[in-house]
Design a protein around this motif. Sequence first.
Motif, short mmCIF file in Angstrom:
data_model
loop_
_atom_site.label_atom_id
_atom_site.label_comp_id
_atom_site.label_asym_id
_atom_site.label_seq_id
_atom_site.Cartn_x
_atom_site.Cartn_y
_atom_site.Cartn_z
N LYS A 127 63.97 21.51 118.10
CA LYS A 127 63.60 20.20 118.76
C LYS A 127 61.98 20.21 119.11
CE LYS A 127 64.03 19.25 123.50
NZ LYS A 127 64.40 18.80 124.93
N VAL A 128 61.44 19.09 118.66
CA VAL A 128 59.84 19.09 118.65
C VAL A 128 59.60 18.00 119.46
CG1 VAL A 128 57.95 18.92 117.20
CG2 VAL A 128 59.72 20.07 116.47
N ARG A 129 58.75 18.02 120.55
CA ARG A 129 58.02 16.90 121.20
C ARG A 129 56.69 16.92 121.32
NH1 ARG A 129 60.40 17.62 126.73
NH2 ARG A 129 59.36 19.26 126.78
N GLN A 130 55.94 15.71 121.11
CA GLN A 130 54.58 15.62 121.34
C GLN A 130 54.52 14.33 122.30
OE1 GLN A 130 51.93 17.08 119.41
NE2 GLN A 130 50.73 16.02 121.02
N VAL A 131 53.73 14.65 123.37
CA VAL A 131 53.66 13.63 124.41
C VAL A 131 51.96 13.28 124.30
CG1 VAL A 131 53.71 13.22 126.73
CG2 VAL A 131 55.30 14.62 125.61
N ALA A 132 51.83 12.23 123.85
CA ALA A 132 50.42 11.60 123.94
C ALA A 132 50.30 10.17 124.32
CB ALA A 132 49.75 11.87 122.48
N GLY A 133 49.01 9.90 124.78
CA GLY A 133 48.70 8.49 125.05
C GLY A 133 47.61 8.13 124.21
N VAL A 134 47.37 6.78 123.96
CA VAL A 134 46.19 6.15 123.26
C VAL A 134 45.78 5.07 123.99
CG1 VAL A 134 45.68 5.28 121.24
CG2 VAL A 134 47.43 6.81 121.01
N ASN A 135 44.20 5.13 124.05
CA ASN A 135 43.57 4.14 124.83
C ASN A 135 42.47 3.85 123.96
OD1 ASN A 135 42.82 2.87 127.15
ND2 ASN A 135 41.31 4.44 127.54
N PRO A 136 42.18 2.33 123.58
CA PRO A 136 41.10 1.91 123.03
C PRO A 136 39.87 2.09 123.95
CG PRO A 136 42.40 0.03 123.91
CD PRO A 136 43.15 1.22 124.14
N ILE A 137 38.76 2.52 123.13
CA ILE A 137 37.16 2.56 123.78
C ILE A 137 36.28 1.52 123.38
CG2 ILE A 137 35.67 4.34 123.88
CD1 ILE A 137 37.17 6.53 123.40
N ASP A 138 36.31 1.27 121.97
CA ASP A 138 35.42 0.37 121.60
C ASP A 138 35.88 -0.30 120.53
OD1 ASP A 138 33.09 -0.99 121.19
OD2 ASP A 138 31.73 0.54 121.04
N HIS A 139 35.57 -1.65 120.29
CA HIS A 139 36.05 -2.31 119.33
C HIS A 139 35.30 -2.52 117.99
CE1 HIS A 139 33.82 -5.18 121.51
NE2 HIS A 139 33.63 -5.91 120.29
N ARG A 140 34.04 -2.18 118.33
CA ARG A 140 33.05 -2.57 117.36
C ARG A 140 33.23 -1.92 116.02
NH1 ARG A 140 30.73 -2.03 122.12
NH2 ARG A 140 29.64 -3.93 123.05
N ALA A 141 33.87 -0.68 115.93
CA ALA A 141 34.26 0.07 114.60
C ALA A 141 35.50 -0.60 114.18
CB ALA A 141 34.14 1.46 115.01
N LEU A 142 36.02 -1.54 114.27
CA LEU A 142 37.20 -2.15 113.63
C LEU A 142 37.01 -3.32 113.36
CD1 LEU A 142 39.69 -1.00 116.56
CD2 LEU A 142 39.34 -0.08 114.20
N TYR A 143 37.62 -3.72 112.43
CA TYR A 143 37.61 -5.28 111.48
C TYR A 143 38.82 -5.77 111.17
CZ TYR A 143 35.76 -9.09 108.97
OH TYR A 143 35.50 -10.40 108.50
N LYS A 144 39.28 -6.90 111.63
CA LYS A 144 40.71 -7.49 110.86
C LYS A 144 40.22 -8.76 109.99
CE LYS A 144 44.86 -9.57 112.34
NZ LYS A 144 45.91 -10.01 113.11
N GLY A 145 40.84 -8.71 108.92
CA GLY A 145 40.80 -9.76 108.05
C GLY A 145 42.29 -10.46 108.14
N ALA A 146 42.24 -11.64 108.57
CA ALA A 146 43.72 -12.26 108.92
C ALA A 146 44.66 -12.60 107.69
CB ALA A 146 43.50 -13.59 109.70
N GLY A 147 43.86 -12.50 106.43
CA GLY A 147 44.54 -12.97 105.27
C GLY A 147 44.59 -14.43 105.15
N ALA A 148 45.35 -14.63 103.89
CA ALA A 148 45.33 -15.92 103.56
C ALA A 148 46.97 -16.50 103.44
CB ALA A 148 44.78 -16.46 102.46
#
Length: 150
Positions: free
Chosen positions: A129-150
């Motif tokens: 059995k393998v278990r990984q317990v982690a949490g993710v938290n956004p810090i800053d949005h400036r290095a991310l970009y979303k193109g909504a598509g068409a």
Amino acid sequence: TGGGSALSETSLQAARLAMRKQADPSRAAPAINITPRYLIVPAALESTARELMTSVSKLGQANPSIRNPVAGMAEVVVDPRLDAASTTAWYLAGDPNIYDTVEVSYLDGHRGPEMFEEQGFEVDGVRHKVRQVAGVNPIDHRALYKGAGA
């Protein structure tokens, strides 16, 4: 972005410019000059993304000497789970080693997976059995970009 930003050379150039001109209100400098490192796409856009990132000449041009201005701009990352939300949306992300964007936290400092093993008594064999317990938290949005598509 809004609609009409299908994954293309033009939309990638606009996204790169928007990321580079991103402002940091806590700094006096006008732009923080974020460079895209990853192009993240659903499986439906994989071929288009790879063609855009690897084609030396500009796509759709009869003259092969016209260079593709977005060739090699980012590494393509394909995630088929994105198809469930949208088959046309795409994302750019800066280098996580340069721009703090997302923080990963581990329970009680366990930075790696916990592995468990159980020897069989009634049956020859071993269960794992393998278990990984982690949490993710956004810090800053400036290095991310979303193109909504068409």
